[in-house]
Design an enzyme around this catalytic site. Sequence first.
Site, mmCIF file in Angstrom:
data_model
loop_
_atom_site.group_PDB
_atom_site.id
_atom_site.type_symbol
_atom_site.label_atom_id
_atom_site.label_comp_id
_atom_site.label_asym_id
_atom_site.label_seq_id
_atom_site.Cartn_x
_atom_site.Cartn_y
_atom_site.Cartn_z
ATOM 1 N N SER A 185 -37.366 53.703 -59.843
ATOM 2 C CA SER A 185 -38.055 54.387 -60.940
ATOM 3 C C SER A 185 -37.908 55.907 -60.813
ATOM 4 C CB SER A 185 -39.521 53.940 -60.959
ATOM 5 O OG SER A 185 -40.133 54.308 -62.146
ATOM 6 N N ASP B 264 -37.834 45.028 -68.495
ATOM 7 C CA ASP B 264 -38.505 46.253 -68.034
ATOM 8 C C ASP B 264 -39.255 46.874 -69.212
ATOM 9 O OD1 ASP B 264 -38.826 49.161 -67.522
ATOM 10 O OD2 ASP B 264 -37.757 48.713 -65.666
ATOM 11 N N HIS C 274 -41.257 46.261 -65.119
ATOM 12 C CA HIS C 274 -40.921 47.409 -64.278
ATOM 13 C C HIS C 274 -41.656 47.372 -62.938
ATOM 14 C CE1 HIS C 274 -39.207 51.429 -63.861
ATOM 15 N NE2 HIS C 274 -40.371 51.871 -63.437
#
Length: 441
Positions: free
Chosen positions: A213, A360, A392
């Site tokens: 991320s 996601d 995610h």
Amino acid sequence: MQLPKIFLSLLLFNGCSGLHHREVLTKAIPPSQDPWYTAPPDFESASPGTILRIRPDPSNITAIVAAAAAYNILFRSTDTRYRPSFAVTTLFVPKNPLETRRVSNEVADNGKAALLSFQLPYNTASIDASPSYLLSTNFGLSGPGVTPLSSYVAEALSRGWYVVVPDFEGPTASFGAGPQAGHAVLDNIRAALSSDELHSNFGNTRYAMWGYSGGSIASTFAAELQASYAPELDFAGAAIGGIIPDLTEVFSRPISNVSALIPAGLLGVTAQYPAAREFLISQLKTSGPYNATGFLRTLNFGAIESIQYFGLQNISDYFVNGLEALYNAPELARVFGDNEYEGYHGIPQMPLFVYKAIHDDSNGIATSDDLISHYCKVGADILYHRNTIGGHEAEFINGVPRSFEFLSAVLDGSYSEKYNTTGCTWVDVTVNVTAPATGES
Ligand SMILES: *[C@@H]1O[C@H](CO)[C@@H](O)[C@H](O)[C@H]1NC(C)=O
Ligand SMILES: *[C@@H]1O[C@H](CO)[C@@H](O)[C@H](O)[C@H]1NC(C)=O
Ligand SMILES: *[C@@H]1O[C@H](CO)[C@@H](O)[C@H](O)[C@H]1NC(C)=O
Ligand SMILES: *[C@@H]1O[C@H](CO)[C@@H](O)[C@H](O)[C@H]1NC(C)=O
Ligand SMILES: *[C@@H]1O[C@H](CO)[C@@H](O)[C@H](O)[C@H]1NC(C)=O
Ligand SMILES: *[C@@H]1O[C@H](CO)[C@@H](O)[C@H](O)[C@H]1NC(C)=O
């Protein structure tokens, strides 16, 4: 206010349950008040990656991650506008380094040391929420079900790897500034390799990167910039997950699972551009419940505080003409162009393991597929896993075992026995590590 668990998704603490008071143990003081976090005179004349200051880490992080030692290193770097700058990293020394272990039949380590640069998704516009200061508190998050980020450092150390955890947003806390982060990651490797604390006495050191991320942004920019900015470096590999090839895609949605981080992203990316910052502030409302005063509180927030404060708000409401107009403004377009898009700064030269949930919820899979195709057309070596399970947040946890497997292979020299060393392998997998029986399809 009860926040859904998923609001932590860019933070990636598995199963948020309790927040404790942000209190750093022992003698660490906040970077904004600590003179150690300043550049020494004439730092500009040192070459990027040069160690400018080093000290034993003042917190008790060494005990928390079971390291032999931990050091804060301040090194020369280059900011997002390519001006001389500096950044800080924390170097962890393993108790039983790989290079000193007996070479077993299973580990083809050749007596080489292993170094992992682990980029944490710390996602803040506040220097006082940098990992060198807050990792020992796990960023103020604890409780049942929480997997602390420090536990991944501990796992890497237990494998005999040296670990560096860079404050890649730099001294201006430039969250979302891609070249800033990439430069800091590359220079943190240079600094570690030149450090006396890395006892690479038995030969060379293999080094790799890992980031998910927000940490994937820093890692991907480092991978792209390596050939031009740090051509002498030769990474063994990089594991990047939950990739965000176009941060504006995430940040243009005013209400989403990650929209609480938009204020930190906008303030972070404009931190090194005074005119753009001034324009940004000029577009904030001055009255009503969603005004400049509230928005600018972000400058003192870590990611958790941002999520608590902005979690359920419509971020567009802070702007006189809304978020969309902001993104279209020429005053910001160039800043975003230079900072928030992956795929434009170079071709990753090292093997990549890329993993992403097909569903996601921070930015979908489409721009990720595009980025990987783009790299693959120009000869990159990539194993790309698209997970059919989870979003995610789940993919961070689901990706941990596969990341360690890949990183172990590149760091112990067994990569070519276990993975394809050329071209792209694109696989849809079904991985849920918390399910009783796991497996990849
Ligand atoms: C870290 O320090 C604090 C306060 O001194 C102490 O309570 C805690 O047990 C220490 N943690 C470890 C793992 O040593
Ligand atoms: C937030 O994430 C959850 C779980 O992945 C998902 O079901 C939901 O649709 C997402 N919400 C938004 C607004 O994207
Ligand atoms: C700005 O927003 C804050 C937080 O909602 C509120 O307390 C304050 O009264 C607002 N200021 C003005 C001038 O409306
Ligand atoms: C968010 O706020 C903007 C600007 O005030 C508004 O145009 C938009 O409809 C809002 N979105 C939602 C989903 O409420
Ligand atoms: C993974 O498996 C666990 C246990 O069976 C289940 O509770 C969880 O919902 C699954 N995760 C996803 C993202 O499907
Ligand atoms: C290597 O590449 C081939 C062809 O793309 C693929 O079938 C195979 O699964 C790959 N092996 C690994 C270990 O990724």
